[in-house]
Design an enzyme around this catalytic site. Structure first.
Site, mmCIF file in Angstrom:
data_model
loop_
_atom_site.group_PDB
_atom_site.id
_atom_site.type_symbol
_atom_site.label_atom_id
_atom_site.label_comp_id
_atom_site.label_asym_id
_atom_site.label_seq_id
_atom_site.Cartn_x
_atom_site.Cartn_y
_atom_site.Cartn_z
ATOM 1 N N HIS A 1 -15.112 0.837 -1.560
ATOM 2 C CA HIS A 1 -13.847 0.661 -1.255
ATOM 3 C C HIS A 1 -13.355 0.954 -0.659
ATOM 4 O O HIS A 1 -12.146 0.518 -0.419
ATOM 5 C CB HIS A 1 -13.382 -0.241 -2.874
ATOM 6 C CG HIS A 1 -14.733 -1.114 -3.524
ATOM 7 N ND1 HIS A 1 -13.978 -1.767 -4.961
ATOM 8 C CD2 HIS A 1 -15.744 -2.088 -3.130
ATOM 9 C CE1 HIS A 1 -14.859 -2.653 -4.679
ATOM 10 N NE2 HIS A 1 -16.084 -2.548 -4.041
ATOM 11 N N PRO B 1 -13.355 -0.036 -23.512
ATOM 12 C CA PRO B 1 -12.878 -0.312 -24.259
ATOM 13 C C PRO B 1 -13.133 -1.741 -25.162
ATOM 14 O O PRO B 1 -12.966 -2.393 -25.506
ATOM 15 C CB PRO B 1 -11.385 0.251 -24.644
ATOM 16 C CG PRO B 1 -11.189 0.247 -23.039
ATOM 17 C CD PRO B 1 -12.262 0.369 -22.832
ATOM 18 N N ASP C 1 -8.557 5.787 -5.132
ATOM 19 C CA ASP C 1 -7.881 6.579 -5.504
ATOM 20 C C ASP C 1 -8.884 7.799 -4.923
ATOM 21 O O ASP C 1 -10.072 8.138 -4.666
ATOM 22 C CB ASP C 1 -6.912 7.032 -7.279
ATOM 23 C CG ASP C 1 -8.321 6.953 -8.179
ATOM 24 O OD1 ASP C 1 -9.102 7.921 -8.212
ATOM 25 O OD2 ASP C 1 -7.972 6.584 -8.311
ATOM 26 N N TYR D 1 1.224 -0.992 -0.185
ATOM 27 C CA TYR D 1 0.129 0.134 -0.196
ATOM 28 C C TYR D 1 0.653 1.295 -0.052
ATOM 29 O O TYR D 1 0.217 2.308 -0.699
ATOM 30 C CB TYR D 1 -0.615 -0.090 1.156
ATOM 31 C CG TYR D 1 -2.339 -0.692 0.946
ATOM 32 C CD1 TYR D 1 -3.621 -0.312 0.332
ATOM 33 C CD2 TYR D 1 -2.247 -2.391 1.551
ATOM 34 C CE1 TYR D 1 -3.833 -0.934 -0.637
ATOM 35 C CE2 TYR D 1 -3.630 -2.924 1.154
ATOM 36 C CZ TYR D 1 -4.080 -2.081 0.325
ATOM 37 O OH TYR D 1 -5.018 -3.434 -0.021
ATOM 38 N N GLN E 1 -15.762 2.985 -7.099
ATOM 39 C CA GLN E 1 -15.092 1.550 -6.509
ATOM 40 C C GLN E 1 -13.014 1.781 -6.386
ATOM 41 O O GLN E 1 -12.609 0.992 -6.017
ATOM 42 C CB GLN E 1 -14.860 0.501 -7.758
ATOM 43 C CG GLN E 1 -16.510 0.113 -7.984
ATOM 44 C CD GLN E 1 -16.150 -0.936 -8.710
ATOM 45 O OE1 GLN E 1 -16.438 -2.009 -8.988
ATOM 46 N NE2 GLN E 1 -16.755 -0.572 -10.124
ATOM 47 N N ARG F 1 1.944 1.515 -2.998
ATOM 48 C CA ARG F 1 0.764 2.581 -4.398
ATOM 49 C C ARG F 1 0.172 4.512 -4.082
ATOM 50 O O ARG F 1 -0.167 4.439 -4.853
ATOM 51 C CB ARG F 1 0.019 1.744 -4.225
ATOM 52 C CG ARG F 1 -0.231 -0.330 -4.499
ATOM 53 C CD ARG F 1 -1.592 -0.777 -4.190
ATOM 54 N NE ARG F 1 -2.512 0.061 -4.679
ATOM 55 C CZ ARG F 1 -4.131 -0.735 -4.448
ATOM 56 N NH1 ARG F 1 -4.296 -1.147 -4.223
ATOM 57 N NH2 ARG F 1 -5.171 0.078 -5.352
#
Ligand code: APR
Length: 246
Positions: A122, A217, A107, A70, A104, A73
């Site tokens: 989340h 996409p 960020d 984490y 979800q 990240r």
């Protein structure tokens, strides 16, 4: 650059809509440089799968490894900025009479793009709480490699994120489910729609008669019930806003 074309019925439906649910996943942040969950992990963490790190069992077994993942990240997120897809979503919210943004993503790119109050199903990457007593804990500098201890109970600090196998926080989930049931249109953007219960939201809305519009996409399991806009959200969404409100 090729012009993106939209069905006139879709443009009319968005112009007339009162209540819209905007539901996002990792794909909306992909063009900001953040890999999605189904992308292979990079660098040091290439040999791990998120499903093996983002669990309470993994944290109980090896808290330092999970914590370091984490922190890595968090460092990766520190340099990223919202892309035109996030900005177009904020523009949609500003133009629609009642838009609810449910994400979800953990960020904060929706907030940075100007979305006032996204519902985070989340959790939040940069927030922490005690793994034992649950009390909120302060942000931690991203270079700290061991989880700090809770000043109330001595438990370990963990990110305030919903891990695999954990329940969603009640209040955000209830608000999201209500928005799905009331929506006339759902925009499902950049999500594989595979992780439940979040992935239920577009399906719930469809059952109550909403038009489901998907921006992705790639095909997903929502394809059969959706009007599919096949392409990256940073390209499709600004074009859609411009087509609906020229
Ligand atoms: N624009 C739009 N969609 C994109 C783009 C893009 N530029 N690039 C990729 N996508 C799509 C992919 O085709 C895929 O369908 O985004 C989707 C990302 O899917 P996932 O990685 O499964 O992410 P998401 O649906 O958000 O995952 C849900 O799973 O791991 C858990 O809790 C985690 O919140 C996450 C949840």
């Amino acid at each position: 650059m090729a012009v993106v074309e939209f069905a006139p019925q879709l443009i009319e439906a968005l112009r007339a809509a009162e209540r819209v649910l905007i539901f996002t996943g990792a794909g909306v942040s992909a063009e900001s440089g953040l890999p999605t969950f189904r992308d292979p992990q990079q660098g040091l963490w290439a040999k791990f799968r998120p499903e093996d790190l983002a669990t309470p069992e993994a944290f109980a077994r090896d808290p330092e490894t999970v914590w370091r993942w984490y922190q890595w990240r968090r460092r990766m997120h520190a340099d990223v900025a919202p892309n035109p897809g996030h900005h177009a979503i904020a523009a949609l919210e500003a133009r629609l009479p009642q838009a609810t943004l449910v994400t979800q993503n953990v960020d904060r790119l929706h907030e940075l793009a100007g979305s006032a109050a996204p519902i985070h199903l989340h959790g939040h990457l940069f927030r922490n709480r005690c793994a034992d007593c649950g009390i909120a804990m302060p942000e931690v500098a991203p270079e700290i490699d061991t989880p700090p201890l809770c000043t109330s109970c001595g438990g370990l600090c963990r990110p305030d994120i919903v891990w695999f196998g954990e329940g969603l926080p009640a209040e955000p989930w209830e608000a999201a489910a209500r928005a799905a049931q009331e929506a006339e249109i759902v925009l499902s953007i950049g999500t594989s729609a595979t992780v439940h219960p979040a992935a239920e939201l577009p399906r719930m809305a469809h059952r109550t008669g909403a038009l489901v519009v998907q921006v992705n996409p790639q095909p997903t399991r929502l394809d059969p019930i959706a009007h599919n806009l096949r392409g990256p959200s940073a390209k499709i969404l600004p074009a859609l806003v411009a087509a609906v409100w020229p």
